[in-house]
Design a protein around this motif. Structure first.
Motif, PDB file in Angstrom:
ATOM      1  N   UNK A 256       0.578  -1.205  -0.031  1.00 34.33           N
ATOM      2  CA  UNK A 256      -0.115  -0.148  -0.056  1.00 34.33           C
ATOM      3  C   UNK A 256       0.666   1.295   0.126  1.00 34.33           C
ATOM      4  N   UNK A 257       2.186   0.912   0.043  1.00 36.01           N
ATOM      5  CA  UNK A 257       2.929   2.254   0.157  1.00 36.01           C
ATOM      6  C   UNK A 257       3.038   3.156  -1.079  1.00 36.01           C
ATOM      7  N   UNK A 258       3.329   4.391  -1.356  1.00 33.74           N
ATOM      8  CA  UNK A 258       3.500   5.138  -2.232  1.00 33.74           C
ATOM      9  C   UNK A 258       4.393   6.380  -2.345  1.00 33.74           C
ATOM     10  N   UNK A 259       4.808   6.806  -3.252  1.00 36.91           N
ATOM     11  CA  UNK A 259       5.528   8.132  -3.225  1.00 36.91           C
ATOM     12  C   UNK A 259       4.892   9.366  -3.516  1.00 36.91           C
ATOM     13  N   UNK A 260       5.225  10.619  -3.078  1.00 33.46           N
ATOM     14  CA  UNK A 260       4.450  11.714  -3.278  1.00 33.46           C
ATOM     15  C   UNK A 260       4.776  12.201  -4.744  1.00 33.46           C
ATOM     16  N   UNK A 261       3.561  12.731  -5.403  1.00 30.82           N
ATOM     17  CA  UNK A 261       3.746  13.442  -6.811  1.00 30.82           C
ATOM     18  C   UNK A 261       4.227  14.796  -6.766  1.00 30.82           C
ATOM     19  N   UNK A 262       4.817  15.210  -7.834  1.00 32.01           N
ATOM     20  CA  UNK A 262       5.407  16.543  -7.620  1.00 32.01           C
ATOM     21  C   UNK A 262       4.533  17.891  -8.057  1.00 32.01           C
ATOM     22  N   UNK A 289      -1.837  17.636 -10.455  1.00 29.85           N
ATOM     23  CA  UNK A 289      -0.901  16.509 -10.349  1.00 29.85           C
ATOM     24  C   UNK A 289      -0.515  15.998  -9.123  1.00 29.85           C
ATOM     25  N   UNK A 290      -1.196  16.743  -8.094  1.00 25.95           N
ATOM     26  CA  UNK A 290      -0.715  16.491  -6.726  1.00 25.95           C
ATOM     27  C   UNK A 290      -1.794  16.687  -5.702  1.00 25.95           C
ATOM     28  N   UNK A 291      -2.045  16.043  -4.632  1.00 28.54           N
ATOM     29  CA  UNK A 291      -2.884  16.170  -3.480  1.00 28.54           C
ATOM     30  C   UNK A 291      -2.466  16.848  -2.314  1.00 28.54           C
ATOM     31  N   UNK A 292      -2.708  18.155  -2.142  1.00 27.01           N
ATOM     32  CA  UNK A 292      -2.253  18.886  -1.131  1.00 27.01           C
ATOM     33  C   UNK A 292      -3.172  18.849   0.203  1.00 27.01           C
ATOM     34  N   UNK A 441      -9.657   5.149   3.596  1.00 28.41           N
ATOM     35  CA  UNK A 441      -9.049   6.599   3.511  1.00 28.41           C
ATOM     36  C   UNK A 441      -8.065   6.063   2.052  1.00 28.41           C
ATOM     37  N   UNK A 442      -7.428   4.855   2.027  1.00 25.09           N
ATOM     38  CA  UNK A 442      -6.770   4.634   0.770  1.00 25.09           C
ATOM     39  C   UNK A 442      -7.610   4.535  -0.546  1.00 25.09           C
ATOM     40  N   UNK A 443      -8.564   4.256  -0.270  1.00 27.53           N
ATOM     41  CA  UNK A 443      -9.589   4.110  -1.567  1.00 27.53           C
ATOM     42  C   UNK A 443     -10.046   5.642  -2.009  1.00 27.53           C
ATOM     43  N   UNK A 444     -10.171   6.577  -1.044  1.00 28.30           N
ATOM     44  CA  UNK A 444     -10.682   8.091  -1.386  1.00 28.30           C
ATOM     45  C   UNK A 444      -9.347   8.629  -1.844  1.00 28.30           C
ATOM     46  N   UNK A 445      -8.327   8.351  -1.118  1.00 31.16           N
ATOM     47  CA  UNK A 445      -7.002   8.906  -1.737  1.00 31.16           C
ATOM     48  C   UNK A 445      -6.896   8.679  -3.111  1.00 31.16           C
ATOM     49  N   UNK A 446      -7.036   7.292  -3.340  1.00 32.86           N
ATOM     50  CA  UNK A 446      -6.805   6.841  -4.755  1.00 32.86           C
ATOM     51  C   UNK A 446      -7.789   7.594  -5.714  1.00 32.86           C
ATOM     52  N   UNK A 447      -9.137   7.845  -5.269  1.00 33.01           N
ATOM     53  CA  UNK A 447      -9.955   8.270  -6.238  1.00 33.01           C
ATOM     54  C   UNK A 447      -9.641   9.750  -6.431  1.00 33.01           C
ATOM     55  N   UNK A 448      -9.441  10.438  -5.267  1.00 34.82           N
ATOM     56  CA  UNK A 448      -8.994  12.118  -5.763  1.00 34.82           C
ATOM     57  C   UNK A 448      -7.657  12.317  -6.594  1.00 34.82           C
ATOM     58  N   UNK A 449      -6.796  11.223  -6.450  1.00 31.30           N
ATOM     59  CA  UNK A 449      -5.498  11.414  -6.679  1.00 31.30           C
ATOM     60  C   UNK A 449      -5.756  11.474  -8.362  1.00 31.30           C
ATOM     61  N   UNK A 470      -2.493  10.374   2.709  1.00 30.47           N
ATOM     62  CA  UNK A 470      -3.126  10.913   1.465  1.00 30.47           C
ATOM     63  C   UNK A 470      -2.398  12.040   0.550  1.00 30.47           C
ATOM     64  N   UNK A 471      -1.463  12.757   1.504  1.00 23.67           N
ATOM     65  CA  UNK A 471      -1.157  13.809   0.821  1.00 23.67           C
ATOM     66  C   UNK A 471       0.414  13.638   0.097  1.00 23.67           C
ATOM     67  N   UNK A 472       0.513  14.357  -0.959  1.00 24.42           N
ATOM     68  CA  UNK A 472       1.761  14.588  -1.924  1.00 24.42           C
ATOM     69  C   UNK A 472       2.454  15.725  -1.249  1.00 24.42           C
ATOM     70  N   UNK A 473       1.817  16.530  -0.755  1.00 14.68           N
ATOM     71  CA  UNK A 473       2.288  17.646  -0.252  1.00 14.68           C
ATOM     72  C   UNK A 473       1.421  18.147   0.959  1.00 14.68           C
TER      73      UNK A 473
END
Length: 520
Positions: A256-262, A289-292, A441-449, A470-473
């Motif tokens: 389930x890990x991820x890296x932040x988007x720029x 391109x990112x979730x703040x 939370x993971x599902x919602x984060x993927x949806x908004x991303x 959920x945040x990239x920033x």
């Protein structure tokens, strides 16, 4: 002191039509202990709690209290047999148009043989006695005010005080901290620990791992209506969370890990924003391109900022630009017309229409798309809602399901799906994970991303774990002041906590400091 089981749940089953919600659930809760119950949205937690509190009858299985088989035909019967419940939605435990004092005294007034001639003075005296258990210092003006005027956190504490007034042997707490500040949560946990020392038994439901570490020695994991494992910790050590989360999600945390988007271009630019009169102005750009994430404690100004962007309130100062053009919404309708959407903090009070089906909840802001002249096209509405439910993973029987039949997390997905039916350029989400488990939370984060290719997404939360999930920033707001702005890679827990908790300078200190810098 923990000992023999005081609550035994054996083989509980429950179905709604063809939808099987509970599949032979069994577990024991020891006397004087705190049993933690975890489960993803749709796992069956809410249904199980409603059965244990007398709101639903099980289809099969047995409940034992103190070794004796019991049935709860209604919530009053459950309370009489020593089971008190604090539900996730505080509105389920209060009468909004009655006063605070009347709500606190309601169970006493409703008892068979209860006082007939209860005067307002006696009601208020009894209410103060109940409130004192939580350290709630209530002024006379508050006691005489309708509960409708209270905030969500005050209602949650009110429901808890009502439950404790009956001195239950077993207390069920369903997401009790979802609407509470950090200080209120600490006070609640101290109270729970004190009650347990005095012999009370607690069934504790939460989606916050740190709360289980703090309170529980024993947790059970519910997934797809069945118990998937029970886990203990030894002494002061934490639970083996990789094993627990694998049971919870049927996949390991590493998957389930991820890296932040720029991030890319600026979609929404905020200039010279002053949230409070004594706070320093700041600038903030939201990029596609990112979730703040806007992270801050209660009173930091998060909601005020989002509502200002949405045209629902004014601020002392600030300007907005949308796609490099001035944006001056005088009403939320202006914002919606420009593709700026807000998911409000309290879905029950500010978003959900009680009694409406899922399809009508989703299409509400965009009725013109589903109507011909003045008549709604029901089939088109249901098709659009059904497709969205499938896209974002809403677990329900169908678009015609009443919204109240869905779990809290699925209700929240419906509210997000409402705005995804439009064409968002900016999506503002205020505490979207309140009462929502880690999986949702993971599902919602993927949806908004997935939206960030064409829209800017701003998520406001007071929960550090949610921000990191959920945040990239992550942008920290502290009493209206921009205290940090960090990419996910640099957003360590220590840096975020320091920014959230640092005392902001007063306006007088800022003035003095500015004068010193100016020099003679």
């Amino acid at each position: 002191m923990a000992g023999e089981p005081v609550l035994q749940v054996e083989g509980i089953t429950k179905s709604f039509g063809e939808n099987t919600v509970l599949r032979g659930v069994s577990f024991d809760v020891e006397a004087g202990g705190i049993y933690g119950l975890m489960g993803a949205n749709g796992a069956g937690k809410s249904t199980l709690i409603k059965i244990l509190s007398g709101a639903y009858a099980p289809d099969g299985g047995e409940i034992r209290v103190g070794g004796r088989a019991v049935t709860f035909p209604d919530p009053t019967a459950a309370r009489r047999l020593g089971v008190g419940t604090v539900h996730q939605n505080p509105n389920d435990g209060v009468v909004l148009d009655m006063t605070v004092a009347e709500n606190l005294a309601l169970d006493r007034l409703a008892e068979p043989g209860g006082p007939v001639g209860f005067s307002h003075r006696r009601i208020e005296r009894h209410a103060r006695e109940v409130a004192d258990q939580l350290g709630m210092q209530l002024r006379r003006q508050v006691l005489r005010s309708p509960v409708r005027r209270l905030g969500v956190s005050e209602r949650q504490l009110l429901v808890l005080a009502r439950a404790l007034a009956g001195r239950p042997e077993i207390l069920i707490l369903d997401e009790p901290t979802s609407a509470l500040s950090a200080d209120e949560t600490d006070r609640l946990f101290d109270l729970v620990a004190s009650l347990v020392r005095d012999g009370m038994t607690v069934l504790f439901v939460s989606h916050k791992l740190a709360e289980f570490d703090r309170l529980c020695r024993h947790v059970g994991v519910l997934r797809d209506g069945a118990m998937r494992g029970e886990f203990f910790r030894d002494g002061d050590r934490r639970f083996d969370w990789p094993r627990v989360l694998t049971a919870l999600f049927d996949r390991s945390p590493s998957e389930m890990r991820r890296t932040g988007l720029p991030g890319g271009r600026s979609v929404l630019a905020l200039r010279g924003v002053q949230v409070f009169p004594d706070a320093a102005p700041f600038d903030l750009d939201l990029h596609d391109g990112q979730v703040t994430v806007l992270l801050g404690l209660l009173g930091s100004g998060k909601t005020e900022l989002l509502e200002w962007v949405f045209g629902a309130r004014g601020l002392p100062a600030g300007e907005r630009e949308l796609n490099a053009a001035p944006f001056v919404p005088t009403h939320p309708a202006d914002a919606v017309a420009n593709g700026v959407y807000l998911l409000a903090e309290s879905r029950h009070e500010q978003a959900i229409i009680p009694g409406w089906p899922v399809s009508a909840q989703m299409t509400l802001p965009f009725l013109r798309r589903f109507s011909r002249v003045t008549l709604m096209s029901g089939p088109a509405e249901r098709r659009a809602a059904g497709a969205m439910m499938s896209d974002i993973g809403v677990v329900a029987r169908g678009p015609s399901s009443p919204i109240q039949d869905l779990s809290g997390g699925n209700q929240q997905k419906v509210m997000i799906g409402r705005w995804l039916l439009g064409s968002p350029r900016v999506l503002l989400l205020d505490e979207p994970f309140r009462g929502v488990d880690i999986n949702a939370r993971h599902d919602i984060g993927s949806t908004v991303r997935a939206l960030t290719d064409t829209a800017a997404v701003l998520v406001a939360t007071s929960d550090l774990d949610e921000a990191l999930e959920v945040g990239d920033r992550i942008v920290v707001l502290n009493h209206g002041r921009l205290a940090a702005d960090l990419p996910l890679a640099d957003a360590t827990r220590e840096r975020l906590i320091d920014a959230m908790s640092a005392r902001p300078p007063t306006s007088a200190e800022v003035t003095v400091s500015a004068g010193k810098e100016a020099g003679p």
